[in-house]
Design an enzyme around this catalytic site. Structure first.
Site, PDB file in Angstrom:
ATOM      1  N   GLN A 164     -58.561 -29.930 -53.856  1.00  0.00           N
ATOM      2  CA  GLN A 164     -59.402 -30.126 -55.040  1.00  0.00           C
ATOM      3  C   GLN A 164     -59.030 -29.143 -56.153  1.00  0.00           C
ATOM      4  O   GLN A 164     -58.897 -27.947 -55.924  1.00  0.00           O
ATOM      5  CB  GLN A 164     -60.883 -29.966 -54.645  1.00  0.00           C
ATOM      6  CG  GLN A 164     -61.849 -30.254 -55.761  1.00  0.00           C
ATOM      7  CD  GLN A 164     -61.803 -31.695 -56.257  1.00  0.00           C
ATOM      8  OE1 GLN A 164     -61.787 -32.642 -55.480  1.00  0.00           O
ATOM      9  NE2 GLN A 164     -61.762 -31.870 -57.573  1.00  0.00           N
ATOM     10  N   ASP A 200     -53.183 -37.975 -54.093  1.00  0.00           N
ATOM     11  CA  ASP A 200     -53.546 -37.732 -55.492  1.00  0.00           C
ATOM     12  C   ASP A 200     -52.396 -38.109 -56.429  1.00  0.00           C
ATOM     13  O   ASP A 200     -52.588 -38.231 -57.635  1.00  0.00           O
ATOM     14  CB  ASP A 200     -53.864 -36.235 -55.689  1.00  0.00           C
ATOM     15  CG  ASP A 200     -55.345 -35.979 -55.923  1.00  0.00           C
ATOM     16  OD1 ASP A 200     -56.074 -36.947 -56.189  1.00  0.00           O
ATOM     17  OD2 ASP A 200     -55.748 -34.800 -55.845  1.00  0.00           O
ATOM     18  N   LYS A 216     -66.324 -37.460 -51.965  1.00  0.00           N
ATOM     19  CA  LYS A 216     -65.099 -38.020 -51.362  1.00  0.00           C
ATOM     20  C   LYS A 216     -65.256 -38.091 -49.843  1.00  0.00           C
ATOM     21  O   LYS A 216     -64.935 -39.093 -49.206  1.00  0.00           O
ATOM     22  CB  LYS A 216     -63.882 -37.178 -51.741  1.00  0.00           C
ATOM     23  CG  LYS A 216     -63.494 -37.344 -53.203  1.00  0.00           C
ATOM     24  CD  LYS A 216     -62.519 -36.284 -53.704  1.00  0.00           C
ATOM     25  CE  LYS A 216     -62.310 -36.439 -55.206  1.00  0.00           C
ATOM     26  NZ  LYS A 216     -61.508 -35.354 -55.791  1.00  0.00           N
TER      27      LYS A 216
END
Ligand code: NAP
Length: 292
Positions: free
Chosen positions: A96, A119, A52
């Site tokens: 994460q 997200d 990412k």
């Protein structure tokens, strides 16, 4: 034999468009910023965070990679999230998953500024997905799957989409997204899971079958009708002595036998995975544009 849906090539198309948008923002003196927070040293999470960060840099985003030790407490993590919420150079924040056991992940997600929740897991963004509000953030994997289908000219409207799996990351938001009332969706959606009866009968009725269960090679040719479109979200490691890493990645679909029946199919790797990262970048650019 099925057409292969090339996720890497479609992600590249997304990046062409994003590079144009990023250049436009930079010409106005704004650089979209993404912060990726990793707590602990889970190797798979570390690899995801690395890719990412690498992609953000390649696109010229302002990329912050925050690596915190495995013993980080809930309150330490909360205060880092709050700092990022306040930082005007950061437009998107991602913590994460999965964090270490002492962390209450849901509480961390709730602490994110929903305008930076790229997200799409914050309750405000979940509600926006339910109500189809255009300024919300849709989780990256479902958004990437929709884009894969649209770019491949697969008609979602009116199609029977069967989704295997009901997680908050893939199955559930994907069902909400594809049943929305608009030209990019309008599907008839069925969700099946580990308690579903007659699973095979239901999956065989799918025009588009999307497998997101994390069971290697679960979907066999008997689950699929001739001419269906197959999207394989699953990623599992299976031992493979011929591979230098000692394993290889496989999806939820027994690719060789299912490809013989399907009209189109995504590979693993190289299908949904690249689209997930591309949509994270797209959500970050969107987050930046929305606060201008
Ligand atoms: P998850 O949270 O473990 O959810 C799995 C879902 O599959 C659950 O709803 C479960 O049902 C269902 N399920 C499990 N075994 C089943 C069976 N035998 N029959 C029917 N349903 C079954 O998984 P996830 O986070 O959604 O991830 C799913 C897979 O996608 C994993 O392999 C993951 O690595 C992969 N993934 C890939 C990407 C990507 O970018 N390519 C992104 C996210 C996830 P119950 O609810 O009844 O337990």
């Amino acid at each position: 034999m099925a057409n292969l849906i090339d996720g890497r090539a479609i992600a590249e198309k997304v990046y062409v468009d994003l590079r144009r948008q990023i250049a436009e923002l930079k010409s106005k003196g704004v650089t979209p910023g993404l912060a990726v927070v990793l707590v602990g040293d889970n190797p798979a999470s570390r690899a995801y965070v690395r890719s990412k960060d690498k992609m953000s840099r390649e696109l010229g985003l302002h990329s912050v990679k925050l690596e915190l030790p495995a013993m980080t407490t809930q309150s330490e993590l909360l205060s880092r999230v709050e700092e990022l919420n306040r930082d005007p150079a950061i437009h998107g924040i991602l913590v994460q998953s999965p964090p270490p056991k002492q962390i209450d992940e849901a509480a961390i997600v709730r602490a994110l500024d929903p305008r930076k929740d790229v997200d799409g897991f914050h309750p405000v963004n979940v509600a926006k997905l339910v109500s189809a509000a255009a300024d919300g953030f849709v989780p990256c994997t479902p958004l990437g799957i929709q884009r894969l289908l649209l770019e491949s000219k697969i008609d979602i409207s009116g199609a029977h989409v069967v989704i295997l799996g009901r997680s908050m990351i893939v199955g559930k938001p994907l069902a909400l997204l594809l049943m929305q009332k608009n030209k990019d969706a309008d599907a008839t959606v069925t969700v099946v899971h580990s308690r579903s009866r007659n699973l095979e009968k239901i999956t065989r009725s799918a025009d588009i079958l999307i497998a997101a269960i994390g069971r290697a090679n679960f979907v066999k040719s008997e689950h699929v009708r001739d001419g269906a479109v197959i999207v394989d979200v699953g990623i599992s490691r299976v031992e493979d002595a011929t591979n230098e890493r000692g394993y290889r990645l496989v999806g939820d679909v027994a690719f060789d036998e299912v490809a013989k029946k399907a009209a189109a199919i995504t590979p693993v790797p190289g299908g949904v995975g690249p689209m997930t990262i591309a949509m994270l970048m797209a959500n970050t650019v969107k987050a930046c544009r929305q606060v201008l």
